[in-house]
Design an enzyme around this catalytic site. Sequence first.
Site, PDB file in Angstrom:
ATOM      1  CG  HIS A 141      -2.109  -0.891   1.080  1.00 47.81           C
ATOM      2  ND1 HIS A 141      -3.212  -0.797   1.884  1.00 47.81           N
ATOM      3  CD2 HIS A 141      -2.368  -1.884   0.200  1.00 47.81           C
ATOM      4  CE1 HIS A 141      -4.113  -1.702   1.516  1.00 47.81           C
ATOM      5  NE2 HIS A 141      -3.609  -2.388   0.502  1.00 47.81           N
TER       6      HIS A 141
ATOM      7  CE1 TYR B 168      -5.267   3.686   9.028  1.00 50.97           C
ATOM      8  CE2 TYR B 168      -5.870   3.480  11.346  1.00 50.97           C
ATOM      9  CZ  TYR B 168      -5.078   3.110  10.277  1.00 50.97           C
ATOM     10  OH  TYR B 168      -4.102   2.162  10.450  1.00 50.97           O
TER      11      TYR B 168
ATOM     12  N   PRO C 151      -4.157   0.106  18.847  1.00 51.55           N
ATOM     13  CG  PRO C 151      -6.063  -1.096  18.257  1.00 51.55           C
ATOM     14  CD  PRO C 151      -5.381  -0.476  19.425  1.00 51.55           C
TER      15      PRO C 151
ATOM     16  CE  LYS D 142       4.127   3.032  13.573  1.00 44.47           C
ATOM     17  NZ  LYS D 142       3.721   2.412  12.293  1.00 44.47           N
TER      18      LYS D 142
ATOM     19  CE1 TYR E  95      -1.303   3.680   9.714  1.00 40.82           C
ATOM     20  CE2 TYR E  95      -0.146   2.729   7.827  1.00 40.82           C
ATOM     21  CZ  TYR E  95      -1.210   2.720   8.710  1.00 40.82           C
ATOM     22  OH  TYR E  95      -2.178   1.760   8.606  1.00 40.82           O
TER      23      TYR E  95
HETATM   24  P1  RFL Z   1       1.715 -12.350  21.461  1.00 42.00           P
HETATM   25  O1  RFL Z   1       1.264 -12.366  20.060  1.00 42.00           O
HETATM   26  O2  RFL Z   1       0.747 -11.997  22.518  1.00 42.00           O
HETATM   27  O3  RFL Z   1       2.358 -13.770  21.767  1.00 42.00           O
HETATM   28  C1  RFL Z   1       2.705 -14.156  23.073  1.00 42.00           C
HETATM   29  C2  RFL Z   1       2.651 -15.662  23.148  1.00 42.00           C
HETATM   30  O4  RFL Z   1       3.068 -16.094  24.443  1.00 42.00           O
HETATM   31  C3  RFL Z   1       2.194 -17.107  24.907  1.00 42.00           C
HETATM   32  N1  RFL Z   1       2.222 -17.117  26.377  1.00 42.00           N
HETATM   33  C4  RFL Z   1       2.869 -18.048  27.092  1.00 42.00           C
HETATM   34  N2  RFL Z   1       3.608 -19.098  26.732  1.00 42.00           N
HETATM   35  C5  RFL Z   1       4.141 -19.868  27.729  1.00 42.00           C
HETATM   36  N3  RFL Z   1       3.939 -19.619  29.051  1.00 42.00           N
HETATM   37  C6  RFL Z   1       3.216 -18.557  29.459  1.00 42.00           C
HETATM   38  N4  RFL Z   1       3.053 -18.306  30.744  1.00 42.00           N
HETATM   39  C7  RFL Z   1       2.658 -17.716  28.459  1.00 42.00           C
HETATM   40  N5  RFL Z   1       1.888 -16.609  28.491  1.00 42.00           N
HETATM   41  C8  RFL Z   1       1.643 -16.256  27.244  1.00 42.00           C
HETATM   42  C9  RFL Z   1       0.840 -16.701  24.345  1.00 42.00           C
HETATM   43  O5  RFL Z   1      -0.051 -17.809  24.275  1.00 42.00           O
HETATM   44  C10 RFL Z   1       1.240 -16.188  22.969  1.00 42.00           C
HETATM   45  O6  RFL Z   1       1.219 -17.202  21.997  1.00 42.00           O
HETATM   46  O7  RFL Z   1       2.963 -11.331  21.639  1.00 42.00           O
HETATM   47  P2  RFL Z   1       4.150 -10.972  20.607  1.00 42.00           P
HETATM   48  O8  RFL Z   1       4.726 -12.192  19.984  1.00 42.00           O
HETATM   49  O9  RFL Z   1       5.032 -10.025  21.321  1.00 42.00           O
HETATM   50  O10 RFL Z   1       3.425 -10.227  19.401  1.00 42.00           O
HETATM   51  C11 RFL Z   1       2.847  -8.975  19.575  1.00 42.00           C
HETATM   52  C12 RFL Z   1       1.621  -8.839  18.684  1.00 42.00           C
HETATM   53  O11 RFL Z   1       0.826  -9.994  18.772  1.00 42.00           O
HETATM   54  C13 RFL Z   1       0.801  -7.632  19.099  1.00 42.00           C
HETATM   55  O12 RFL Z   1       1.636  -6.489  19.279  1.00 42.00           O
HETATM   56  C14 RFL Z   1      -0.266  -7.223  18.107  1.00 42.00           C
HETATM   57  O13 RFL Z   1      -1.061  -8.266  17.683  1.00 42.00           O
HETATM   58  C15 RFL Z   1      -1.114  -6.165  18.820  1.00 42.00           C
HETATM   59  N6  RFL Z   1      -2.423  -6.075  18.271  1.00 42.00           N
HETATM   60  C16 RFL Z   1      -2.550  -5.408  17.113  1.00 42.00           C
HETATM   61  N7  RFL Z   1      -1.460  -4.815  16.565  1.00 42.00           N
HETATM   62  C17 RFL Z   1      -1.561  -4.162  15.424  1.00 42.00           C
HETATM   63  O14 RFL Z   1      -0.549  -3.649  14.934  1.00 42.00           O
HETATM   64  N8  RFL Z   1      -2.801  -4.089  14.798  1.00 42.00           N
HETATM   65  C18 RFL Z   1      -3.929  -4.679  15.318  1.00 42.00           C
HETATM   66  O15 RFL Z   1      -4.987  -4.635  14.743  1.00 42.00           O
HETATM   67  C19 RFL Z   1      -3.825  -5.372  16.519  1.00 42.00           C
HETATM   68  N9  RFL Z   1      -4.911  -5.979  17.075  1.00 42.00           N
HETATM   69  C20 RFL Z   1      -3.524  -6.698  18.909  1.00 42.00           C
HETATM   70  C21 RFL Z   1      -4.768  -6.648  18.275  1.00 42.00           C
HETATM   71  C22 RFL Z   1      -3.400  -7.344  20.145  1.00 42.00           C
HETATM   72  C23 RFL Z   1      -4.487  -7.945  20.777  1.00 42.00           C
HETATM   73  N10 RFL Z   1      -4.290  -8.528  22.075  1.00 42.00           N
HETATM   74  C24 RFL Z   1      -2.955  -8.701  22.620  1.00 42.00           C
HETATM   75  C25 RFL Z   1      -5.290  -8.805  23.010  1.00 42.00           C
HETATM   76  C26 RFL Z   1      -5.864  -7.269  18.855  1.00 42.00           C
HETATM   77  C27 RFL Z   1      -5.740  -7.937  20.094  1.00 42.00           C
HETATM   78  C28 RFL Z   1      -6.970  -8.616  20.647  1.00 42.00           C
HETATM   79  C1  PHB Z   2      -6.019  -4.507  10.789  1.00 40.15           C
HETATM   80  O1  PHB Z   2      -6.106  -4.717   9.572  1.00 40.15           O
HETATM   81  O2  PHB Z   2      -6.348  -5.356  11.613  1.00 40.15           O
HETATM   82  C2  PHB Z   2      -5.537  -3.175  11.260  1.00 40.15           C
HETATM   83  C3  PHB Z   2      -5.035  -2.273  10.360  1.00 40.15           C
HETATM   84  C4  PHB Z   2      -4.602  -1.026  10.791  1.00 40.15           C
HETATM   85  C5  PHB Z   2      -4.666  -0.717  12.133  1.00 40.15           C
HETATM   86  C6  PHB Z   2      -5.149  -1.638  13.041  1.00 40.15           C
HETATM   87  C7  PHB Z   2      -5.589  -2.881  12.621  1.00 40.15           C
HETATM   88  O3  PHB Z   2      -4.252   0.511  12.554  1.00 40.15           O
END
Ligand code: RFL
Ligand code: PHB
Length: 391
Positions: A74, A202, A294, A298, A386
Site C-alpha cells: 500500500h 481511518y 492499534p 504499531k 506510519y
Molecule cells: P503475542 O502475540 O501476545 O504472543 C505471546 C505468546 O506467548 C504465549 N504465552 C505463554 N507461553 C508460555 N507460558 C506462558 N506463561 C505464556 N503466556 C503467554 C501466548 O499464548 C502467545 O502465543 O505477543 P508478541 O509475539 O510479542 O506479538 C505482539 C503482537 O501480537 C501484538 O503487538 C499485536 O497483535 C497487537 N495487536 C494489534 N497490533 C496491530 O498492529 N494491529 C492490530 O490490529 C492489533 N490488534 C492486537 C490486536 C493485540 C491484541 N491482544 C494482545 C489482546 C488485537 C488484540 C486482541
Molecule cells: C487490521 O487490519 O487489523 C488493522 C489495520 C490497521 C490498524 C489496526 C488494525 O491501525
Amino acid sequence: MKTKTQVGIVGAGPSGLLLAQLLHRHGIESVVLERQSRDYVLSRIRAGVLERGTVALLEQAGVGERMRREGLAHDGVMLQFDSRLHRIDFRELIDSSVMVYGQTEVTRDLMNARDASGGLTVYEAQDVTLVDFGSDRPRLRYIKDGESHELECDYIAGCDGYHGVCRSSVPAEKIQLFERVYPFGWLGILSRTRPLDEELIYTSHERGFALASMRSHSVSRYYVQCTLEDKVEDWSDDRFWDEFRLRVGPEVAARLETGPSIEKSIAPLRSFVAEPMRFGNLFLVGDAAHIVPPTGAKGLNLAASDVGYLSRALIERYQTGDARALATYSETALRRIWAAERFSWWMTSLMHRFPETTGFDRRVQVAEFNYLSGSRAASTALAENYVGLPH
Ligand code: RFL
Ligand code: PHB
C-alpha cells in the site's frame, strides 16, 4: 527431564518465532515454550499492517516468499473526518510503502520455517517458571503431558505477551510500569467480502472511530470504536454494518460490500511500557514489555523491531564474544518504543470520541485534521511514523 539450549524462548507468537528463526539462521540453538496449542495461536486475528523494516526482517528470517506473493503493498492511507477525505501518499511524500499481510499468515509462515529448521517448540507447555535469571545459569521449568521438565539456557527471551509470566517474574522494585488505559475499545469483524477500497480508511466521526482494513482482495477487516461495557453478543452483524455505514458516511458506505462475519472480537485500548527490558539474563520482547493502541498499526511492528535488536545482539555475543549490544538492548529498544507510543497515542487522540469530549475538543480534532490536509509537512510527519521510523 533436564535439557540444555542456548536461548530459551517463552511464547510462540510472532516475537518468539521470529527470534527463534533469526537465531537459527546464525547457528544459534533455541527452544520455544508456548502455553497454548498451535491451532489456538493461529486462530487469533490481530494485526494486518507491516512496516518496511518488519518486511525486511521477515525476509532475513527466510520467510518472505509467500508475503511477497500474497501481501498487498500500500502506497498510502486515507483519513476521513465527517465525510471529508484526505489521502496520505507515502510514495509521493517519503517514497515508501507498507505491506498488508495478516499476523496470522506471518505466524503460519514462521511456524512452517520452525518445523523445517528442526528446532524444538513445545506447545501446551504448562506452568512455565523462570529460575535464577539473574545468574549465569538461568533455567525454565515447565510441565508437558503431566511430566516436569527443566531447560537450562544461557539467556531467556520473554516473548510471552502482555499476560505472560516473564515480566511478572521480575521483582516489583526492579521494574517501572507506565500505563494509559483508554475509555473505549475496538470491535472488529472479519468477513469474506471485497475490501471497501484499495487502501485503508481511518474515519473520525461524532459517533466514534471506524476503520476499513483488509487481509486480501477477498477478505476484509472492519472496526468500530465501542464502549468498554459492550459485549460481542450485543453486536449482531446487522448492527455492526449499520453503525459502520453511519460513521463512514453515505458516499463511502455506497461502496461497502457486507456479508456474514467469520470472526468478531473486542479489544480494549491501552498504552503500556515496562522499563527496563533486561534483567540479568532475561530479555523482554514485544507485547511482554509494551502495548500500543492499534490506531497506528504499531504493535506487531514494535515486536519485530525488538526482535531485530535482540537477535543482532545475541548473534554478536555468540559470534565474537562481544556482549555490548546485549548490555544496551533495553536502552536501544526503548528509544524506538517510546517514539511509537507517542505516535499511537497521538493518532488515537486525534481519531476517537472520548466520553468527556466537548465541543472544544472536537473542534481541536477538526483543526488538526484541517492542518494535516493542508500541510505537506504535517502529512509527511504522519507518513514517516506510519510507515515506520528506522530501526
Ligand atoms: P503475542 O502475540 O501476545 O504472543 C505471546 C505468546 O506467548 C504465549 N504465552 C505463554 N507461553 C508460555 N507460558 C506462558 N506463561 C505464556 N503466556 C503467554 C501466548 O499464548 C502467545 O502465543 O505477543 P508478541 O509475539 O510479542 O506479538 C505482539 C503482537 O501480537 C501484538 O503487538 C499485536 O497483535 C497487537 N495487536 C494489534 N497490533 C496491530 O498492529 N494491529 C492490530 O490490529 C492489533 N490488534 C492486537 C490486536 C493485540 C491484541 N491482544 C494482545 C489482546 C488485537 C488484540 C486482541
Ligand atoms: C487490521 O487490519 O487489523 C488493522 C489495520 C490497521 C490498524 C489496526 C488494525 O491501525
